[in-house]
Write a protein that holds these residues in place. Structure first.
Motif, PDB file in Angstrom:
ATOM      1  N   PHE A 382       0.823  -1.221   0.000  1.00  0.00           N
ATOM      2  CA  PHE A 382       0.000   0.000   0.000  1.00  0.00           C
ATOM      3  C   PHE A 382       0.860   1.276   0.000  1.00  0.00           C
ATOM      4  CE2 PHE A 382      -4.539  -1.164   1.355  1.00  0.00           C
ATOM      5  CZ  PHE A 382      -4.414  -2.475   0.911  1.00  0.00           C
ATOM      6  N   LYS A 383       2.194   1.098   0.087  1.00  0.00           N
ATOM      7  CA  LYS A 383       3.034   2.298   0.278  1.00  0.00           C
ATOM      8  C   LYS A 383       3.040   3.235  -0.927  1.00  0.00           C
ATOM      9  CE  LYS A 383       7.251  -0.241  -0.868  1.00  0.00           C
ATOM     10  NZ  LYS A 383       6.505  -1.460  -1.282  1.00  0.00           N
ATOM     11  N   ASP A 384       2.683   2.700  -2.121  1.00  0.00           N
ATOM     12  CA  ASP A 384       2.686   3.586  -3.292  1.00  0.00           C
ATOM     13  C   ASP A 384       1.347   3.584  -4.036  1.00  0.00           C
ATOM     14  OD1 ASP A 384       2.863   1.026  -4.194  1.00  0.00           O
ATOM     15  OD2 ASP A 384       4.438   1.396  -5.666  1.00  0.00           O
ATOM     16  N   VAL A 385       0.252   3.279  -3.323  1.00  0.00           N
ATOM     17  CA  VAL A 385      -1.038   3.317  -4.023  1.00  0.00           C
ATOM     18  C   VAL A 385      -1.575   4.749  -4.052  1.00  0.00           C
ATOM     19  CG1 VAL A 385      -1.710   0.918  -3.562  1.00  0.00           C
ATOM     20  CG2 VAL A 385      -2.375   2.713  -1.958  1.00  0.00           C
ATOM     21  N   ASP A 386      -2.337   5.051  -5.089  1.00  0.00           N
ATOM     22  CA  ASP A 386      -2.923   6.391  -5.217  1.00  0.00           C
ATOM     23  C   ASP A 386      -4.323   6.446  -4.607  1.00  0.00           C
ATOM     24  OD1 ASP A 386      -0.742   7.366  -6.873  1.00  0.00           O
ATOM     25  OD2 ASP A 386      -1.515   5.959  -8.365  1.00  0.00           O
ATOM     26  N   MET A 387      -4.922   5.260  -4.482  1.00  0.00           N
ATOM     27  CA  MET A 387      -6.278   5.244  -3.910  1.00  0.00           C
ATOM     28  C   MET A 387      -6.521   3.880  -3.270  1.00  0.00           C
ATOM     29  SD  MET A 387      -9.916   6.236  -5.584  1.00  0.00           S
ATOM     30  CE  MET A 387     -10.088   5.120  -6.910  1.00  0.00           C
ATOM     31  N   VAL A 388      -7.271   3.894  -2.164  1.00  0.00           N
ATOM     32  CA  VAL A 388      -7.738   2.636  -1.572  1.00  0.00           C
ATOM     33  C   VAL A 388      -9.256   2.647  -1.666  1.00  0.00           C
ATOM     34  CG1 VAL A 388      -7.899   1.265   0.534  1.00  0.00           C
ATOM     35  CG2 VAL A 388      -5.854   2.623   0.107  1.00  0.00           C
ATOM     36  N   ILE A 389      -9.842   1.520  -2.062  1.00  0.00           N
ATOM     37  CA  ILE A 389     -11.305   1.404  -1.978  1.00  0.00           C
ATOM     38  C   ILE A 389     -11.611   0.255  -1.032  1.00  0.00           C
ATOM     39  CG2 ILE A 389     -13.484   1.079  -3.213  1.00  0.00           C
ATOM     40  CD1 ILE A 389     -12.118   2.040  -5.756  1.00  0.00           C
ATOM     41  N   GLU A 390     -12.195   0.617   0.102  1.00  0.00           N
ATOM     42  CA  GLU A 390     -12.530  -0.420   1.086  1.00  0.00           C
ATOM     43  C   GLU A 390     -13.904  -0.976   0.731  1.00  0.00           C
ATOM     44  OE1 GLU A 390     -15.358  -1.287   3.666  1.00  0.00           O
ATOM     45  OE2 GLU A 390     -15.057   0.887   3.677  1.00  0.00           O
ATOM     46  N   ALA A 391     -13.977  -2.323   0.651  1.00  0.00           N
ATOM     47  CA  ALA A 391     -15.251  -2.954   0.279  1.00  0.00           C
ATOM     48  C   ALA A 391     -15.508  -4.175   1.162  1.00  0.00           C
ATOM     49  CB  ALA A 391     -15.218  -3.348  -1.198  1.00  0.00           C
ATOM     50  N   VAL A 392     -15.407  -3.953   2.478  1.00  0.00           N
ATOM     51  CA  VAL A 392     -15.668  -5.074   3.397  1.00  0.00           C
ATOM     52  C   VAL A 392     -17.127  -5.013   3.847  1.00  0.00           C
ATOM     53  CG1 VAL A 392     -13.250  -5.040   4.150  1.00  0.00           C
ATOM     54  CG2 VAL A 392     -14.959  -3.809   5.496  1.00  0.00           C
ATOM     55  N   ILE A 393     -17.514  -5.926   4.755  1.00  0.00           N
ATOM     56  CA  ILE A 393     -18.925  -5.955   5.168  1.00  0.00           C
ATOM     57  C   ILE A 393     -19.328  -4.649   5.868  1.00  0.00           C
ATOM     58  CG2 ILE A 393     -19.244  -8.467   5.332  1.00  0.00           C
ATOM     59  CD1 ILE A 393     -18.652  -8.031   8.405  1.00  0.00           C
ATOM     60  N   PRO A 412       0.797  10.077   1.660  1.00  0.00           N
ATOM     61  CA  PRO A 412      -0.066  11.182   2.103  1.00  0.00           C
ATOM     62  C   PRO A 412      -1.049  11.689   1.038  1.00  0.00           C
ATOM     63  CG  PRO A 412       2.266  11.790   2.196  1.00  0.00           C
ATOM     64  CD  PRO A 412       2.226  10.385   1.749  1.00  0.00           C
ATOM     65  N   HIS A 413      -0.774  11.390  -0.242  1.00  0.00           N
ATOM     66  CA  HIS A 413      -1.709  11.893  -1.266  1.00  0.00           C
ATOM     67  C   HIS A 413      -2.856  10.907  -1.513  1.00  0.00           C
ATOM     68  CE1 HIS A 413       0.481   8.999  -3.783  1.00  0.00           C
ATOM     69  NE2 HIS A 413      -0.573   9.028  -4.568  1.00  0.00           N
ATOM     70  N   CYS A 414      -2.765   9.724  -0.920  1.00  0.00           N
ATOM     71  CA  CYS A 414      -3.684   8.628  -1.304  1.00  0.00           C
ATOM     72  C   CYS A 414      -5.150   8.936  -0.922  1.00  0.00           C
ATOM     73  CB  CYS A 414      -3.204   7.362  -0.595  1.00  0.00           C
ATOM     74  SG  CYS A 414      -4.246   5.967  -0.892  1.00  0.00           S
ATOM     75  N   ILE A 415      -6.030   8.646  -1.844  1.00  0.00           N
ATOM     76  CA  ILE A 415      -7.473   8.842  -1.603  1.00  0.00           C
ATOM     77  C   ILE A 415      -7.993   7.651  -0.807  1.00  0.00           C
ATOM     78  CG2 ILE A 415      -9.720   9.017  -2.748  1.00  0.00           C
ATOM     79  CD1 ILE A 415      -8.092  10.081  -5.212  1.00  0.00           C
ATOM     80  N   LEU A 416      -8.767   7.919   0.216  1.00  0.00           N
ATOM     81  CA  LEU A 416      -9.269   6.843   1.065  1.00  0.00           C
ATOM     82  C   LEU A 416     -10.775   6.718   0.836  1.00  0.00           C
ATOM     83  CD1 LEU A 416      -7.290   7.848   4.301  1.00  0.00           C
ATOM     84  CD2 LEU A 416      -6.551   6.328   2.449  1.00  0.00           C
ATOM     85  N   ALA A 417     -11.145   5.727   0.050  1.00  0.00           N
ATOM     86  CA  ALA A 417     -12.561   5.621  -0.330  1.00  0.00           C
ATOM     87  C   ALA A 417     -13.203   4.389   0.292  1.00  0.00           C
ATOM     88  CB  ALA A 417     -12.659   5.531  -1.855  1.00  0.00           C
TER      89      ALA A 417
END
Ligand SMILES: C[C@H](O)CC(=O)SCCNC(=O)CCNC(=O)[C@H](O)C(C)(C)COP(=O)(O)OP(=O)(O)OC[C@H]1O[C@@H](n2cnc3c(N)ncnc32)[C@H](O)[C@@H]1OP(=O)(O)O
Length: 723
Positions: A382-393, A412-417
């Motif tokens: 995850f250290k170089d991802v631009d966005m995370v999309i969480e899709a858990v229950i 620090p720029h990563c979008i947390l969705a």
């Protein structure tokens, strides 16, 4: 906006249309085109003409804004005479040859004008099509007559009825295009071609008079008959598909010119039809979603999103991962253990295979897509991802834990969705330092297929993050609609009364299969009960509880679903719901469900004097859909959407509300807010608070203001200003 003519020393006049962005045939463009062609005909130094478009495009067709004006005013006189005066008289029957030089696209009237020319030269990969049926009309500048004469009936009918364009390469093979040349040679070759026609070195073809591709009358009748049967199945609520075939047939039987005349008559009838009004509205509404005040108009540039982490490989997570990799975005898919991870990756593979099987993806693209996903069990990737999309229950504590972990693991720029469909977004990101990066990315299941992406913002989400997610949405071929945070967001919130109103009707004694049939006839792909079977009852119960908590004043607690579950039914999941599901056959109404319904009616005790109510078909549709309009009014009043048209698009793409009805609010305005208000009021007096009209609806009905009209004094506008 202009049409320019330049006459070269070779005696060729090049007429260039310029009306960015797509060179639409606006009224003034048509007038100027007629004038320029007239001048070219009268000048002695002009031997031949080339017609082309500026900015790398021929033309995107007639200016659709004019249809909207005609539909709003009812004035057909606003439509210029494109078909006879321009295409037949001035172009096709001209005394000097005219060649169309096509780059980029020639759609609708763009292609129709090109087909009126005596030859067509195209650059590679130009899109050629007659998409008019997607606007509820038929081609109106001779397309119904010339396309079959150039391509043959089967392909021409297919192109018109599906509204799908072909590329110039296919057009060349089929006879629509005379030659394909590199863009830099397009004008040179077209000029020479026009001169060759003038000097009789090449044929001077008037396509309206060609007959060699049409075949015999009996063959033509047979092809049209089959097309009619197919259109009945695929477009049962779209009579303009049959009308298009009628017009094509007229031309085959009576000849091209009578066909053009009938086309014009039918075109004028269709352009003011409700279906066309709805579809034209949807065309503009869909494009308007990409204009979000204080996001897309403040000079921000979208940042590149190249690598995305998806957390959770269940149905939603694997669908989202699929949508990303098929659009060339690298994905790391995280699960909690290798068993779940393997399952998730297998689901992605199955999704990709399904796209190949349905011819949405070539095998080579599928192989490339599958090379772009990596399964992981920890956060090291995850250290170089631009966005995370969480899709858990849907569990708030779990989501909060994940969000505090990803805040540490991501740059620090990563979008947390989050892909939550119900949980309050502000709570998900409550404990973070960087709440401006938290955003909702609400996909609809199956996420790699359904076109809507609700982008949910909190008061703290930054404009940059919203813009970035909108851009990713477009890259993965979704229509992003930006909404504010509330229970259910825009679509599920507005439609939560849909199932409940169907249940009330059922409990009032109305046959459930009749309700489903009428809603299908209205244009939805299936009725509310079949939809419930499809989504599974567990989902229905869980979602029902969420809404009952959020909106207790207007939630109806139906006993039906619980009773079905207790009787061993779980909808399509176990093959037994309101319908019976057997492999390989269509769902059949299940008579064994009727005693369960009877039991529910006894429990609910809604029927007046214990007797079923008597309602017309129209009342049934209204009793199911007016409560949805009522809730949609609250969505508007609270400023959940930027504009009413966004809710229209969201309802069409998220709920499959029929696009020819223009979306939920557009349809409601056609029906009239007064009628909706009076009906709801009447039902609320008879059957309770569920139907109580909202304040917004009441005000609009009383003042005769359309529901879609922006109100400068309303909360909607002030919250829009905040957005
Ligand atoms: C008499 C005739 O038979 C009747 C006709 O010709 S009806 C018209 C037939 N033509 C069509 O249906 C084509 C409609 N347009 C399209 O499909 C797509 O816009 C396109 C493929 C041309 C370009 O797509 P894309 O590059 O993604 O750009 P897109 O965002 O859709 O359009 C760019 C802008 O052009 C506008 N536009 C596109 N085609 C238009 C048209 N025919 N008339 C008016 N505006 C048009 C869009 O509204 C949009 O405006 P906006 O920037 O203000 O939102």
């Amino acid at each position: 906006m202009e049409v320019k003519m330049e006459v070269g020393s070779d005696g060729v006049a090049v007429i260039t249309i310029s009306n960015p962005p797509v060179n639409a045939f606006a009224i003034s463009i048509i007038a100027s085109l007629k004038e320029n062609v007239g001048v070219a005909m009268s000048r002695d130094d002009v031997k031949a003409i080339v017609l082309t478009g500026k900015h790398g495009k021929f033309s995107g067709g007639f200016d659709i804004n004019v249809f909207q004006k005609v539909q709003q005013t009812g004035k057909l006189s606003l439509l210029p005479d494109l078909s006879i005066d321009l295409v037949v008289n001035r172009i096709e029957d001209a005394k000097k040859p005219i060649v169309a030089a096509i780059e980029g696209l020639a759609l609708g009237a763009g292609l129709e004008v090109a087909m009126g020319c005596h030859a067509r030269i195209a650059a590679p990969k130009a899109q050629l099509g007659l998409p008019e049926l997607s606007l509820g009309i038929i081609p109106g500048a001779g397309g119904t007559q010339r396309l079959p004469r150039l391509l043959g009936l089967p392909k021409a009918i297919d192109m018109m009825l599906t509204s799908k364009p072909i590329l110039s390469e296919e057009g060349k093979k089929l006879g629509l295009i005379d030659a394909i040349v590199p863009p830099q040679e397009l004008l040179k070759v077209s000029r020479q071609w026009a001169l060759d026609i003038a000097d009789r070195r090449r044929p001077w073809v008037r396509s309206l008079h060609s007959i060699d591709k049409i075949g015999s009358l009996s063959e033509a009748h047979e092809i049209i008959k089959l097309a009619r049967q197919q259109a009945k199945r695929t477009a049962p609520n779209l009579p303009h598909h049959q009308a298009c075939l009628d017009v094509i047939e007229e031309g085959i039987v009576q000849g091209g010119y009578p066909g053009v005349l009938k086309e014009g008559k039918v075109f004028n009838e269709l352009v003011v039809s409700d279906n066309s009004k709805g579809l034209v509205h949807v065309f503009f509404a869909q494009r308007a979603t990409s204009k979000v005040p204080n996001v897309t108009d403040i000079g921000l540039k979208p940042r590149a999103v190249k690598k995305v982490a998806v957390i959770g490989g269940g149905l939603m997570g694997s669908g989202i991962a699929t949508a990303l990799i098929v659009s060339n975005i690298y994905v790391v898919l995280k699960e909690v253990n290798s068993e779940y991870l393997l399952k998730g990756i297998k689901m992605v593979e199955a999704n990709v295979r399904g796209l190949v099987a349905r011819k949405k993806l070539a095998q080579s693209q599928a192989d490339k897509a599958l090379s772009m996903i990596k399964g992981v069990l920890d956060y090291s990737e995850f250290k170089d991802v631009d966005m995370v999309i969480e899709a858990v229950i849907e569990n708030l504590q779990l989501k909060q834990k994940i969000f505090s972990e990803i805040e540490k693991a991501c740059p620090p720029h990563c979008i947390l969705a989050t892909n939550t469909s119900t949980i309050d977004l502000s709570l998900v990101g409550e404990k973070l330092r960087c709440q401006d990066r938290v955003v909702g990315a609400h996909f609809f299941s199956p996420a790699h297929v359904m076109p809507l992406l609700e982008i949910v913002r909190t008061e703290k989400t930054s404009a940059q993050v919203i813009l970035d997610l909108m851009t990713v949405g477009k890259i993965i071929k979704k229509v992003p609609v930006v909404v504010r945070n509330c229970t259910g967001f825009a679509v599920n919130r507005a439609f939560f009364p849909y199932k409940q109103s169907a249940h009330i009707l059922l409990l009032l004694g109305v046959d459930l299969f009749r309700i489903d049939r009428l809603i299908r006839n209205f244009g939805l792909p299936m009725g509310p009960f079949q939809l419930e079977d499809l989504s599974g009852y567990g989902v229905a119960v869980a979602v029902g509880k969420e809404f009952a908590t959020a909106f207790p004043d207007r939630s109806f607690n139906s006993p039906v679903t619980d009773l079905l579950i207790r009787n061993g039914r779980n909808g399509k999941n176990n093959g037994k719901g309101y319908y019976v599901y057997e492999k390989g056959s269509k769902p059949k109404p299940d008579p064994l469900v009727l005693p369960i319904i009877e039991e529910s009616r006894r429990l609910a005790n809604l029927m007046p004097q214990g007797k079923p109510i008597s309602v017309t078909d129209q009342e049934i549709v209204e009793m199911v859909l007016f409560p949805v309009v009522n809730e949609a009014c609250r969505v508007l009043e609270e400023g959940i959407v930027v504009r009413a048209a966004d809710l229209d698009i969201a309802s069409v793409l998220g709920m499959s509300f029929p696009s020819q009805r223009g979306g939920i609010i557009f349809w409601a305005d056609l029906v009239g807010s007064k009628h909706i208000y009076t009906s709801l009021k009447n039902w609320s007096e008879k059957y309770g608070n569920f139907y109580k009209p909202s304040r917004f609806l009441e005000e609009r009905a009383m003042n005769g203001v359309p529901l879609s009209a922006p109100d400068p004094t309303s909360k909607t506008t002030s919250s829009r200003a905040r957005l």
